[in-house]
Write a protein that holds these residues in place. Structure first.
Motif, PDB file in Angstrom:
ATOM      1  N   MET A 180       0.836  -1.168   0.000  1.00 19.80           N
ATOM      2  CA  MET A 180       0.000   0.000   0.000  1.00 19.80           C
ATOM      3  C   MET A 180       0.887   1.240   0.000  1.00 19.80           C
ATOM      4  O   MET A 180       1.928   1.271   0.645  1.00 19.80           O
ATOM      5  N   ALA A 181       0.432   2.246  -0.734  1.00 22.10           N
ATOM      6  CA  ALA A 181       1.138   3.522  -0.766  1.00 22.10           C
ATOM      7  C   ALA A 181       0.108   4.633  -0.665  1.00 22.10           C
ATOM      8  O   ALA A 181      -1.026   4.502  -1.138  1.00 22.10           O
ATOM      9  N   LYS A 182       0.525   5.719  -0.055  1.00 20.27           N
ATOM     10  CA  LYS A 182      -0.363   6.877   0.107  1.00 20.27           C
ATOM     11  C   LYS A 182       0.276   8.058  -0.600  1.00 20.27           C
ATOM     12  O   LYS A 182       1.399   8.439  -0.288  1.00 20.27           O
ATOM     13  N   ILE A 183      -0.457   8.586  -1.583  1.00 22.08           N
ATOM     14  CA  ILE A 183       0.036   9.760  -2.289  1.00 22.08           C
ATOM     15  C   ILE A 183      -0.915  10.926  -2.058  1.00 22.08           C
ATOM     16  O   ILE A 183      -2.073  10.736  -1.679  1.00 22.08           O
ATOM     17  N   LEU A 184      -0.395  12.110  -2.302  1.00 21.31           N
ATOM     18  CA  LEU A 184      -1.164  13.331  -2.080  1.00 21.31           C
ATOM     19  C   LEU A 184      -1.029  14.224  -3.295  1.00 21.31           C
ATOM     20  O   LEU A 184       0.064  14.376  -3.846  1.00 21.31           O
ATOM     21  N   ILE A 185      -2.149  14.798  -3.714  1.00 18.24           N
ATOM     22  CA  ILE A 185      -2.127  15.863  -4.707  1.00 18.24           C
ATOM     23  C   ILE A 185      -2.625  17.103  -3.980  1.00 18.24           C
ATOM     24  O   ILE A 185      -3.744  17.126  -3.452  1.00 18.24           O
ATOM     25  N   THR A 186      -1.773  18.106  -3.904  1.00 21.32           N
ATOM     26  CA  THR A 186      -2.088  19.288  -3.117  1.00 21.32           C
ATOM     27  C   THR A 186      -1.826  20.551  -3.915  1.00 21.32           C
ATOM     28  O   THR A 186      -1.205  20.513  -4.975  1.00 21.32           O
ATOM     29  N   GLY A 187      -2.310  21.641  -3.415  1.00 25.65           N
ATOM     30  CA  GLY A 187      -2.130  22.947  -4.033  1.00 25.65           C
ATOM     31  C   GLY A 187      -3.231  23.873  -3.574  1.00 25.65           C
ATOM     32  O   GLY A 187      -4.217  23.432  -2.975  1.00 25.65           O
ATOM     33  N   THR A 188      -3.066  25.136  -3.843  1.00 24.79           N
ATOM     34  CA  THR A 188      -4.061  26.109  -3.433  1.00 24.79           C
ATOM     35  C   THR A 188      -5.379  25.856  -4.167  1.00 24.79           C
ATOM     36  O   THR A 188      -5.434  25.059  -5.113  1.00 24.79           O
ATOM     37  N   PHE A 189      -6.418  26.516  -3.730  1.00 27.42           N
ATOM     38  CA  PHE A 189      -7.727  26.318  -4.360  1.00 27.42           C
ATOM     39  C   PHE A 189      -7.716  26.839  -5.799  1.00 27.42           C
ATOM     40  O   PHE A 189      -6.991  27.761  -6.141  1.00 27.42           O
ATOM     41  N   ALA A 213      -6.530  25.336  -8.478  1.00 22.52           N
ATOM     42  CA  ALA A 213      -5.267  25.079  -9.180  1.00 22.52           C
ATOM     43  C   ALA A 213      -5.424  23.980 -10.234  1.00 22.52           C
ATOM     44  O   ALA A 213      -4.455  23.580 -10.860  1.00 22.52           O
ATOM     45  N   GLY A 214      -6.644  23.461 -10.407  1.00 22.17           N
ATOM     46  CA  GLY A 214      -6.887  22.419 -11.396  1.00 22.17           C
ATOM     47  C   GLY A 214      -6.768  21.008 -10.854  1.00 22.17           C
ATOM     48  O   GLY A 214      -6.645  20.052 -11.612  1.00 22.17           O
ATOM     49  N   LYS A 215      -6.828  20.860  -9.532  1.00 18.93           N
ATOM     50  CA  LYS A 215      -6.644  19.534  -8.921  1.00 18.93           C
ATOM     51  C   LYS A 215      -7.802  18.586  -9.242  1.00 18.93           C
ATOM     52  O   LYS A 215      -7.571  17.415  -9.520  1.00 18.93           O
ATOM     53  N   THR A 216      -9.034  19.076  -9.232  1.00 18.48           N
ATOM     54  CA  THR A 216     -10.181  18.200  -9.496  1.00 18.48           C
ATOM     55  C   THR A 216     -10.122  17.651 -10.913  1.00 18.48           C
ATOM     56  O   THR A 216     -10.335  16.450 -11.128  1.00 18.48           O
ATOM     57  N   THR A 217      -9.806  18.493 -11.873  1.00 22.23           N
ATOM     58  CA  THR A 217      -9.647  18.029 -13.253  1.00 22.23           C
ATOM     59  C   THR A 217      -8.536  16.992 -13.326  1.00 22.23           C
ATOM     60  O   THR A 217      -8.679  15.949 -13.977  1.00 22.23           O
ATOM     61  N   LEU A 218      -7.442  17.253 -12.649  1.00 23.48           N
ATOM     62  CA  LEU A 218      -6.323  16.316 -12.615  1.00 23.48           C
ATOM     63  C   LEU A 218      -6.744  14.980 -11.999  1.00 23.48           C
ATOM     64  O   LEU A 218      -6.431  13.913 -12.533  1.00 23.48           O
ATOM     65  N   PHE A 219      -7.450  15.028 -10.859  1.00 24.20           N
ATOM     66  CA  PHE A 219      -7.931  13.795 -10.230  1.00 24.20           C
ATOM     67  C   PHE A 219      -8.802  13.002 -11.184  1.00 24.20           C
ATOM     68  O   PHE A 219      -8.640  11.789 -11.323  1.00 24.20           O
ATOM     69  N   ASN A 220      -9.736  13.660 -11.849  1.00 24.89           N
ATOM     70  CA  ASN A 220     -10.632  12.964 -12.763  1.00 24.89           C
ATOM     71  C   ASN A 220      -9.862  12.291 -13.889  1.00 24.89           C
ATOM     72  O   ASN A 220     -10.136  11.141 -14.236  1.00 24.89           O
ATOM     73  N   ASP A 221      -8.882  12.997 -14.463  1.00 23.77           N
ATOM     74  CA  ASP A 221      -8.054  12.408 -15.526  1.00 23.77           C
ATOM     75  C   ASP A 221      -7.217  11.243 -15.008  1.00 23.77           C
ATOM     76  O   ASP A 221      -7.095  10.211 -15.670  1.00 23.77           O
ATOM     77  N   LEU A 222      -6.635  11.405 -13.832  1.00 21.06           N
ATOM     78  CA  LEU A 222      -5.799  10.359 -13.247  1.00 21.06           C
ATOM     79  C   LEU A 222      -6.625   9.109 -12.927  1.00 21.06           C
ATOM     80  O   LEU A 222      -6.198   7.982 -13.203  1.00 21.06           O
ATOM     81  N   ILE A 223      -7.803   9.300 -12.394  1.00 22.68           N
ATOM     82  CA  ILE A 223      -8.661   8.165 -12.031  1.00 22.68           C
ATOM     83  C   ILE A 223      -9.078   7.382 -13.274  1.00 22.68           C
ATOM     84  O   ILE A 223      -9.106   6.145 -13.260  1.00 22.68           O
ATOM     85  N   LYS A 224      -9.353   8.073 -14.364  1.00 20.61           N
ATOM     86  CA  LYS A 224      -9.676   7.380 -15.624  1.00 20.61           C
ATOM     87  C   LYS A 224      -8.508   6.480 -16.031  1.00 20.61           C
ATOM     88  O   LYS A 224      -8.698   5.329 -16.420  1.00 20.61           O
ATOM     89  N   GLU A 225      -7.303   7.014 -15.940  1.00 22.58           N
ATOM     90  CA  GLU A 225      -6.103   6.254 -16.322  1.00 22.58           C
ATOM     91  C   GLU A 225      -5.897   5.053 -15.393  1.00 22.58           C
ATOM     92  O   GLU A 225      -5.554   3.962 -15.845  1.00 22.58           O
ATOM     93  N   ILE A 247       2.658  12.447 -12.924  1.00 24.14           N
ATOM     94  CA  ILE A 247       2.256  11.594 -11.798  1.00 24.14           C
ATOM     95  C   ILE A 247       2.411  10.121 -12.165  1.00 24.14           C
ATOM     96  O   ILE A 247       3.000   9.339 -11.404  1.00 24.14           O
ATOM     97  N   LEU A 248       1.904   9.737 -13.323  1.00 23.45           N
ATOM     98  CA  LEU A 248       1.993   8.338 -13.736  1.00 23.45           C
ATOM     99  C   LEU A 248       3.446   7.880 -13.845  1.00 23.45           C
ATOM    100  O   LEU A 248       3.783   6.765 -13.429  1.00 23.45           O
TER     101      LEU A 248
END
Length: 183
Positions: A1-10, A12-24, A173-174
């Motif tokens: 198991m590994a725990k990663i974090l995607i962080t940044g100010t509000f 910053a495009g994190k939600t779009t990034l999460f959605n793209d990453l989750i698809k992959e 990230i990948l």
């Protein structure tokens, strides 16, 4: 198991990034779980009205959620949204001093050590802040929080600064997940 974090100010495009990453990750068959940020559940004032009590609540909730998943998920990837550096950035923006402030920053720092990889999404000045009932439309606060997140993350060598372009962010990230043997 590994725990990663995607962080940044509000905004910053994190939600779009999460959605793209989750698809992959779904396409690759990677086992993962996603922990969204805790701010939307917070009963205390946020953004420019945030208090030390807000920071304490957010930190406690973050630790609780991550601990529960870590102890029950097993093998796979735990992907956390925003996490302790975001809480630190907002807390540092309060411009406080004293023991309560020092204790929460120390606790945030200790917990940040539990992430295997930290991906820092800097704000893209071409992305406008969108009102969503939680975010404050305040570019000065956005820049200040980002400055403090940058300062906070400076002592964590497992931090990867992501490029501005969303597609480049996902590929970065990948690539780091593959190198770390997490994909």
């Amino acid at each position: 198991m590994a725990k990663i974090l995607i962080t940044g100010t509000f905004s910053a495009g994190k939600t779009t990034l999460f959605n793209d990453l989750i698809k992959e990750l779904n396409l690759s068959g990677t086992k993962y779980t996603y922990l969204s940020d805790t701010a939307r559940e917070c009963p205390f004032p946020l953004n420019s009205s945030q208090t030390i009590d807000t920071s304490n609540w957010l930190f406690g909730k973050q630790v609780e959620r991550e601990s529960l998943v870590t102890n029950s998920f097993g093998d796979g990837l735990i992907i956390c949204d925003r996490g302790t550096p975001d809480i630190a950035g907002h807390t540092m923006s309060l411009n406080l001093t004293g023991s309560k402030y020092e204790v929460i920053i120390a606790c945030l720092s200790e917990w940040t050590k539990t992430y295997d990889l930290i991906f820092f999404a800097e704000r893209n000045k071409h992305i406008a802040i969108r009102a969503d009932g939680v975010r404050e439309i305040n570019t000065e606060l956005q820049a200040l929080v980002e400055k403090h997140i940058t300062e906070f993350l400076a002592s964590f060598p497992n931090t990867v600064r992501l490029p501005q372009e969303t597609s480049d962010r996902k590929q970065t990230i990948l690539q780091h997940l593959r190198v770390a043997g997490l994909l």
